[in-house]
Design a protein around this motif. Structure first.
Motif, PDB file in Angstrom:
ATOM      1  N   SER A 195       0.823  -1.206   0.000  1.00 14.74           N
ATOM      2  CA  SER A 195       0.000   0.000   0.000  1.00 14.74           C
ATOM      3  C   SER A 195       0.857   1.256   0.000  1.00 14.74           C
ATOM      4  O   SER A 195       0.597   2.209  -0.732  1.00 14.74           O
ATOM      5  CB  SER A 195      -0.918   0.003   1.229  1.00 14.74           C
ATOM      6  N   GLU A 196       1.898   1.257   0.823  1.00 18.35           N
ATOM      7  CA  GLU A 196       2.714   2.454   0.986  1.00 18.35           C
ATOM      8  C   GLU A 196       3.402   2.862  -0.307  1.00 18.35           C
ATOM      9  O   GLU A 196       3.519   4.055  -0.623  1.00 18.35           O
ATOM     10  CB  GLU A 196       3.756   2.198   2.077  1.00 18.35           C
ATOM     11  N   PHE A 197       3.867   1.878  -1.070  1.00 18.80           N
ATOM     12  CA  PHE A 197       4.609   2.179  -2.306  1.00 18.80           C
ATOM     13  C   PHE A 197       3.817   1.838  -3.569  1.00 18.80           C
ATOM     14  O   PHE A 197       4.380   1.792  -4.656  1.00 18.80           O
ATOM     15  CB  PHE A 197       5.945   1.428  -2.299  1.00 18.80           C
ATOM     16  N   GLN A 198       2.514   1.591  -3.413  1.00 15.72           N
ATOM     17  CA  GLN A 198       1.623   1.350  -4.550  1.00 15.72           C
ATOM     18  C   GLN A 198       2.174   0.273  -5.491  1.00 15.72           C
ATOM     19  O   GLN A 198       2.313   0.475  -6.697  1.00 15.72           O
ATOM     20  CB  GLN A 198       1.376   2.655  -5.304  1.00 15.72           C
ATOM     21  N   ILE A 199       2.462  -0.883  -4.909  1.00 16.70           N
ATOM     22  CA  ILE A 199       3.042  -1.986  -5.685  1.00 16.70           C
ATOM     23  C   ILE A 199       2.117  -2.417  -6.816  1.00 16.70           C
ATOM     24  O   ILE A 199       2.560  -2.668  -7.949  1.00 16.70           O
ATOM     25  CB  ILE A 199       3.345  -3.180  -4.758  1.00 16.70           C
ATOM     26  N   TYR A 247       2.001  -3.611 -11.547  1.00 15.88           N
ATOM     27  CA  TYR A 247       1.008  -4.440 -12.230  1.00 15.88           C
ATOM     28  C   TYR A 247      -0.087  -3.645 -12.934  1.00 15.88           C
ATOM     29  O   TYR A 247      -0.965  -4.242 -13.555  1.00 15.88           O
ATOM     30  CB  TYR A 247       0.350  -5.392 -11.215  1.00 15.88           C
ATOM     31  N   ARG A 248      -0.047  -2.307 -12.826  1.00 22.10           N
ATOM     32  CA  ARG A 248      -1.048  -1.445 -13.465  1.00 22.10           C
ATOM     33  C   ARG A 248      -2.475  -1.871 -13.102  1.00 22.10           C
ATOM     34  O   ARG A 248      -3.396  -1.775 -13.897  1.00 22.10           O
ATOM     35  CB  ARG A 248      -0.856  -1.425 -14.977  1.00 22.10           C
ATOM     36  N   ASN A 249      -2.625  -2.383 -11.868  1.00 25.32           N
ATOM     37  CA  ASN A 249      -3.931  -2.768 -11.317  1.00 25.32           C
ATOM     38  C   ASN A 249      -4.627  -3.861 -12.142  1.00 25.32           C
ATOM     39  O   ASN A 249      -5.856  -3.959 -12.115  1.00 25.32           O
ATOM     40  CB  ASN A 249      -4.858  -1.550 -11.213  1.00 25.32           C
ATOM     41  N   LYS A 250      -3.858  -4.679 -12.836  1.00 22.38           N
ATOM     42  CA  LYS A 250      -4.461  -5.678 -13.723  1.00 22.38           C
ATOM     43  C   LYS A 250      -4.172  -7.100 -13.252  1.00 22.38           C
ATOM     44  O   LYS A 250      -3.077  -7.406 -12.787  1.00 22.38           O
ATOM     45  CB  LYS A 250      -3.939  -5.504 -15.153  1.00 22.38           C
ATOM     46  N   VAL A 251      -5.168  -7.962 -13.417  1.00 20.31           N
ATOM     47  CA  VAL A 251      -4.995  -9.394 -13.180  1.00 20.31           C
ATOM     48  C   VAL A 251      -4.488 -10.018 -14.479  1.00 20.31           C
ATOM     49  O   VAL A 251      -5.104  -9.838 -15.539  1.00 20.31           O
ATOM     50  CB  VAL A 251      -6.318 -10.046 -12.755  1.00 20.31           C
ATOM     51  N   PRO A 252      -3.366 -10.747 -14.444  1.00 19.27           N
ATOM     52  CA  PRO A 252      -2.760 -11.218 -15.697  1.00 19.27           C
ATOM     53  C   PRO A 252      -3.293 -12.561 -16.173  1.00 19.27           C
ATOM     54  O   PRO A 252      -3.872 -13.333 -15.417  1.00 19.27           O
ATOM     55  CB  PRO A 252      -1.290 -11.359 -15.298  1.00 19.27           C
ATOM     56  N   GLU A 253      -3.081 -12.813 -17.438  1.00 21.94           N
ATOM     57  CA  GLU A 253      -3.225 -14.167 -17.963  1.00 21.94           C
ATOM     58  C   GLU A 253      -1.987 -14.965 -17.573  1.00 21.94           C
ATOM     59  O   GLU A 253      -0.911 -14.413 -17.333  1.00 21.94           O
ATOM     60  CB  GLU A 253      -3.360 -14.136 -19.478  1.00 21.94           C
ATOM     61  N   LEU A 254      -2.148 -16.273 -17.521  1.00 21.48           N
ATOM     62  CA  LEU A 254      -1.028 -17.129 -17.124  1.00 21.48           C
ATOM     63  C   LEU A 254      -0.169 -17.492 -18.332  1.00 21.48           C
ATOM     64  O   LEU A 254      -0.021 -18.663 -18.695  1.00 21.48           O
ATOM     65  CB  LEU A 254      -1.541 -18.392 -16.412  1.00 21.48           C
ATOM     66  N   LYS A 255       0.382 -16.484 -18.955  1.00 20.31           N
ATOM     67  CA  LYS A 255       1.325 -16.710 -20.036  1.00 20.31           C
ATOM     68  C   LYS A 255       2.315 -15.572 -20.037  1.00 20.31           C
ATOM     69  O   LYS A 255       2.042 -14.475 -19.543  1.00 20.31           O
ATOM     70  CB  LYS A 255       0.620 -16.796 -21.385  1.00 20.31           C
ATOM     71  N   ASP A 256       3.509 -15.827 -20.549  1.00 21.06           N
ATOM     72  CA  ASP A 256       4.550 -14.814 -20.575  1.00 21.06           C
ATOM     73  C   ASP A 256       4.577 -14.169 -21.957  1.00 21.06           C
ATOM     74  O   ASP A 256       4.724 -14.860 -22.980  1.00 21.06           O
ATOM     75  CB  ASP A 256       5.917 -15.435 -20.253  1.00 21.06           C
ATOM     76  N   GLU A 257       4.445 -12.853 -21.973  1.00 19.89           N
ATOM     77  CA  GLU A 257       4.362 -12.138 -23.250  1.00 19.89           C
ATOM     78  C   GLU A 257       5.644 -12.259 -24.069  1.00 19.89           C
ATOM     79  O   GLU A 257       5.638 -12.089 -25.290  1.00 19.89           O
ATOM     80  CB  GLU A 257       4.056 -10.655 -23.000  1.00 19.89           C
ATOM     81  N   ILE A 281      -2.406 -11.920  -0.973  1.00 22.05           N
ATOM     82  CA  ILE A 281      -1.100 -11.795  -0.342  1.00 22.05           C
ATOM     83  C   ILE A 281      -0.743 -10.313  -0.338  1.00 22.05           C
ATOM     84  O   ILE A 281      -1.281  -9.535  -1.119  1.00 22.05           O
ATOM     85  CB  ILE A 281       0.009 -12.609  -1.046  1.00 22.05           C
ATOM     86  N   SER A 282       0.161  -9.930   0.556  1.00 22.23           N
ATOM     87  CA  SER A 282       0.599  -8.535   0.610  1.00 22.23           C
ATOM     88  C   SER A 282       2.107  -8.486   0.761  1.00 22.23           C
ATOM     89  O   SER A 282       2.712  -9.359   1.387  1.00 22.23           O
ATOM     90  CB  SER A 282      -0.086  -7.782   1.758  1.00 22.23           C
ATOM     91  N   TYR A 283       2.680  -7.448   0.183  1.00 23.72           N
ATOM     92  CA  TYR A 283       4.131  -7.253   0.201  1.00 23.72           C
ATOM     93  C   TYR A 283       4.466  -6.413   1.419  1.00 23.72           C
ATOM     94  O   TYR A 283       4.024  -5.267   1.546  1.00 23.72           O
ATOM     95  CB  TYR A 283       4.561  -6.552  -1.083  1.00 23.72           C
ATOM     96  N   ARG A 284       5.252  -6.981   2.349  1.00 27.11           N
ATOM     97  CA  ARG A 284       5.431  -6.349   3.643  1.00 27.11           C
ATOM     98  C   ARG A 284       6.896  -6.381   4.086  1.00 27.11           C
ATOM     99  O   ARG A 284       7.695  -7.188   3.583  1.00 27.11           O
ATOM    100  CB  ARG A 284       4.581  -7.044   4.724  1.00 27.11           C
ATOM    101  N   LEU A 285       7.207  -5.505   5.018  1.00 30.03           N
ATOM    102  CA  LEU A 285       8.493  -5.529   5.728  1.00 30.03           C
ATOM    103  C   LEU A 285       8.186  -5.760   7.197  1.00 30.03           C
ATOM    104  O   LEU A 285       7.417  -5.004   7.796  1.00 30.03           O
ATOM    105  CB  LEU A 285       9.240  -4.206   5.539  1.00 30.03           C
ATOM    106  N   ILE A 286       8.773  -6.810   7.765  1.00 30.59           N
ATOM    107  CA  ILE A 286       8.593  -7.057   9.193  1.00 30.59           C
ATOM    108  C   ILE A 286       9.953  -7.044   9.879  1.00 30.59           C
ATOM    109  O   ILE A 286      10.981  -7.376   9.268  1.00 30.59           O
ATOM    110  CB  ILE A 286       7.861  -8.382   9.477  1.00 30.59           C
ATOM    111  N   VAL A 287       9.950  -6.641  11.135  1.00 26.30           N
ATOM    112  CA  VAL A 287      11.170  -6.602  11.936  1.00 26.30           C
ATOM    113  C   VAL A 287      10.936  -7.405  13.210  1.00 26.30           C
ATOM    114  O   VAL A 287       9.994  -7.126  13.964  1.00 26.30           O
ATOM    115  CB  VAL A 287      11.574  -5.162  12.294  1.00 26.30           C
TER     116      VAL A 287
END
Length: 394
Positions: free
Chosen positions: A334-338, A343-353, A376-382
């Protein structure tokens, strides 16, 4: 005299004796007793705060007039804008197209993490420049400038805050009279973190482990001359061959998730940690309420070799058993708008362009799906080991 709080933060003005410092998170309220002095420094490009003198901290109604806006201020428009910026997720989900590719179309490594990373390194080797850290700092983009090196500054800030107990230098600053620490990179990959810390914290003794032979060969044979030490071994043995010198800090960036048993890894790291030392983990964590039996979670664990998908609550319980305390749980997503930046707020297809077939690219698509859907969320824990740090602050 009046001083800009940022001058205290970055060391251009000495701190008054007895100064106490803290980082105020969004939504938190600070209350200062009578006759206390305080100074603030904004850590983000912009921030909004409300303050006042006297009265009760429970009183928030400041009587501000409503700001006029040229933009559509309807609730729907505001939600759309917030979703565009990656700070709000509506209940509607981006429709997913049918995938025309099956798991048989990908190259699998049967859980062999060494070969998994060896093949990735061979595939991407020509794209890397050993003299440019950003070319081999393979992490997600952070912030508007899409920096991957921000990860190392975040780890540095955590070490300063919880071990050294000082304000951290800025990301561009080299610590000229830094505190001597022993720091372990658990899963050092291509050595980008070790190289960055060596350049910015020359007084730190740095050690890293990688399980990949090709990554180790890159560090030994391709990187410029360096002082840090890298070993080809699992990060579950941070003390090496019977060593007894403990570390002041252990960090792991997008590597802990590969641990066959994260609790065992944390146990090993805790034993190798000095009292008052910290373990800093930057990785993907399971959101509370998400089942490990979710099909997308299952695909992610297999394709990304994400053996250790846990909630931070689970890790907090383990920390208590290991004489440690969870002192920081930071939502980097959330903090760094991952979601927006990567990902440009998009759900991908399961293939590599680009036509790549390494299973890691399938895993990255599954990870994107889970992140966009909030599973899942991208986090930093200490995690801080109980006791007082025995370091020379000069």
């Amino acid at each position: 005299p009046k001083v800009n709080g940022c001058e205290y933060l970055y060391g251009s003005v000495p701190l008054p004796s007895g100064t106490t410092a803290c980082v105020q998170e969004a939504g938190e309220v600070m209350y200062f007793p009578s006759k206390w002095l305080h100074s603030t420094c904004a850590l983000e490009p912009w921030s909004v705060g409300i303050g006042g003198q006297g009265g009760s901290p429970n009183v928030y109604d400041q009587g501000f007039e409503q700001l006029l806006s040229k933009h559509d201020a309807s609730e729907a428009a505001q939600k759309d804008k917030m979703e565009e910026c990656g700070v709000f997720k509506s209940e509607k989900q981006t429709p997913v197209k049918e995938d025309n590719i099956t798991e048989k179309d990908w190259k699998w490594f049967d859980g062999n993490l060494n070969e998994y990373y060896n093949k990735l390194e061979r595939d991407e080797h020509e794209k890397r420049d050993p003299n440019v850290i950003t070319s081999y700092a393979v992490h997600r983009w952070m912030g508007p400038e899409k920096k991957t090196l921000t990860h190392y500054q975040l780890v540095r800030e955590a070490i300063y805050e919880h071990v050294i107990r000082r304000f951290p230098p800025s990301a561009e600053t080299v610590a000229g009279d830094g505190v001597a620490l022993r720091v372990f990179d658990a899963g050092c990959g291509l050595g980008a973190g070790l190289m960055w810390f060596e350049q910015h914290e020359p007084s730190w003794e740095l050690v890293g482990h990688t399980i990949s032979e090709d990554q180790y060969n890159w560090i030994v044979n391709d990187l410029p001359e360096h002082r840090f030490t890298a070993y080809l071994r699992t990060y579950d043995e941070p003390l090496g061959d019977g060593g007894i010198v403990a570390f002041n800090a252990i960090y792991s960036i997008e590597a802990a998730i590969h641990s066959p048993n994260l609790k065992i890894s944390l146990t090993a790291w805790s034993k190798a940690l000095s009292p008052g030392g910290v373990i800093v983990i930057v990785d993907d964590f399971l959101s509370v309420g998400t089942s490990r039996d979710d099909p997308d979670v299952d695909l992610f664990t297999r394709a990304w070799l994400a053996n250790a998908v846990h909630t931070t609550t689970e890790i907090s319980h383990w920390a208590d058993e290991l004489d440690m305390t969870l002192v920081r749980d930071r939502d980097l997503g959330s903090e760094f708008q991952i979601v927006k930046r990567n990902y440009r707020n998009k759900v991908p297809e399961l293939k590599d362009e680009k036509g790549r077939v390494h299973q890691a690219w399938l895993g990255s698509k599954a990870r994107q799906r889970l992140t966009v859907h909030g599973k899942i969320s991208y986090r930093l824990i200490v995690l801080r080991k109980n006791g007082e740090a025995n370091i020379d602050l000069q």
